[in-house]
Design an enzyme around this catalytic site. Sequence first.
Site, short mmCIF file in Angstrom:
data_model
loop_
_atom_site.label_atom_id
_atom_site.label_comp_id
_atom_site.label_asym_id
_atom_site.label_seq_id
_atom_site.Cartn_x
_atom_site.Cartn_y
_atom_site.Cartn_z
CE LYS A 174 -8.88 31.10 -8.76
NZ LYS A 174 -8.06 32.30 -8.69
CE LYS A 242 -5.16 23.97 -7.80
NZ LYS A 242 -5.93 25.00 -7.10
P1 NAD Z 1 0.84 27.38 -1.42
O1 NAD Z 1 1.31 26.06 -1.90
O2 NAD Z 1 1.80 28.51 -1.27
O3 NAD Z 1 0.10 27.22 0.02
C1 NAD Z 1 -0.62 26.11 0.44
C2 NAD Z 1 -0.20 25.83 1.89
O4 NAD Z 1 -0.98 24.76 2.40
C3 NAD Z 1 1.28 25.42 2.01
O5 NAD Z 1 1.91 26.28 2.95
C4 NAD Z 1 1.22 23.96 2.50
O6 NAD Z 1 2.27 23.66 3.41
C5 NAD Z 1 -0.12 23.95 3.20
N1 NAD Z 1 -0.75 22.63 3.31
C6 NAD Z 1 -0.91 21.70 2.34
N2 NAD Z 1 -1.59 20.64 2.84
C7 NAD Z 1 -1.86 20.93 4.15
C8 NAD Z 1 -2.53 20.25 5.18
N3 NAD Z 1 -3.06 19.04 4.99
N4 NAD Z 1 -2.63 20.85 6.39
C9 NAD Z 1 -2.08 22.08 6.59
N5 NAD Z 1 -1.42 22.78 5.65
C10 NAD Z 1 -1.32 22.19 4.45
O7 NAD Z 1 -0.37 27.77 -2.36
P2 NAD Z 1 -1.06 29.21 -2.55
O8 NAD Z 1 -0.42 29.88 -3.71
O9 NAD Z 1 -1.18 29.89 -1.23
O10 NAD Z 1 -2.51 28.74 -3.05
C11 NAD Z 1 -3.50 28.23 -2.15
C12 NAD Z 1 -4.80 28.08 -2.93
O11 NAD Z 1 -5.19 29.37 -3.43
C13 NAD Z 1 -4.70 27.16 -4.16
O12 NAD Z 1 -5.88 26.44 -4.32
C14 NAD Z 1 -4.48 28.14 -5.30
O13 NAD Z 1 -4.93 27.60 -6.53
C15 NAD Z 1 -5.31 29.32 -4.84
N6 NAD Z 1 -4.90 30.65 -5.35
C16 NAD Z 1 -3.58 31.01 -5.41
C17 NAD Z 1 -3.25 32.26 -5.90
C18 NAD Z 1 -1.81 32.73 -6.01
O14 NAD Z 1 -1.56 33.75 -6.69
N7 NAD Z 1 -0.84 32.09 -5.39
C19 NAD Z 1 -4.24 33.15 -6.32
C20 NAD Z 1 -5.57 32.77 -6.20
C21 NAD Z 1 -5.89 31.51 -5.72
#
Ligand code: NAD
Length: 305
Positions: A174, A242
């Site tokens: 990744k 990050k």
């Molecule tokens: P996001 O910020 O939209 O979602 C993360 C969620 O986790 C939020 O809703 C937040 O409220 C929740 N959260 C945080 N701490 C928490 C806790 N202790 N308990 C419960 N809920 C908690 O982020 P995202 O875009 O969905 O990304 C999530 C992961 O996937 C990240 O590591 C990101 O790098 C990865 N990712 C994102 C994408 C993208 O296009 N958005 C693509 C591939 C990978």
Amino acid sequence: MTAIGFIGLGVMGGPMAANLVKAGFEVTGFNRSPAKVQRLVEAGGRGAASAAAAAEGADVVITMLPDSPDVEAVLLGDGDDDGVLDRLAPGTIVVDMSTIRPDVARSLTAAGASRGVRVLDAPVSGGEQGAVDATLSIMVGGDAETFAAARPVLDALGRTVVHVGPPGAGQTVKAANQLIVGGTLQLVAEALVFLDAHGVDRSRAVDVLAGGLAGSAVLDRKAPDMLDRNFQPGFRVDLHHKDLGIVTAAARDAGVALPAGSLVATLMGALRAQGHGDLDHTALLLQVEQLSGRSPAERSARDGK
Ligand code: NAD
């Protein structure tokens, strides 16, 4: 029926959990902000009031959280809160699908193993659209038998699901993905500013570029948003910053030089430092425009003279 506990229902986790419901799994979800739990309930899942409650009785627990400390806090515990790992029956599978540090993924697998819990690192690529369409690429690190057991769940979320190696290997792949995507996005942004400065119709240029060697999924999916100046996430600059921190640290650990990657990491950090952390990573365009004195405001001021 496999019972799934899903923790983290954001941009990615929300649609992924909904797809698991559609595929016939019994899904119980938790998110720190409760409105997102409500969305899962509307999609046919169940809501839980804590991470531990979502994981209770699950056969498979999935985490989709922002960063390494978030995953550690949920799985290992934080202050007075017990970690989820301590609450799971031996044999339960935990699949962390967040993008986190490979060394943290390895230590979480070891922490699980000491409790009889099987942990996979399974980060994804494909963005919000891939999460909605269940077409994600899923790169999985961990034990082969656990991968085989988790496969039906992963197949409901993605189209390209590959076991890439031992614990942490999924996160290493990744990191390479984020290096390629970040570098390509920066070059797409530079090309668009360059084309504009020469008065070329950028949308036609993108059409022809997409058919040649410069074509890529990044160009196809992200150039239209740059041209529309739509910087709504999608994938936030904060998260890509990050990820590039993970890339540069892991490269340093391995003694690998990443001259272009390090520059892109600096540029992503600069974009964030200017207050754009909540925009989509396509906002790299804003910075290229700024460096060239070609922001919309600068252009109209020039045209008005
Ligand atoms: P996001 O910020 O939209 O979602 C993360 C969620 O986790 C939020 O809703 C937040 O409220 C929740 N959260 C945080 N701490 C928490 C806790 N202790 N308990 C419960 N809920 C908690 O982020 P995202 O875009 O969905 O990304 C999530 C992961 O996937 C990240 O590591 C990101 O790098 C990865 N990712 C994102 C994408 C993208 O296009 N958005 C693509 C591939 C990978």
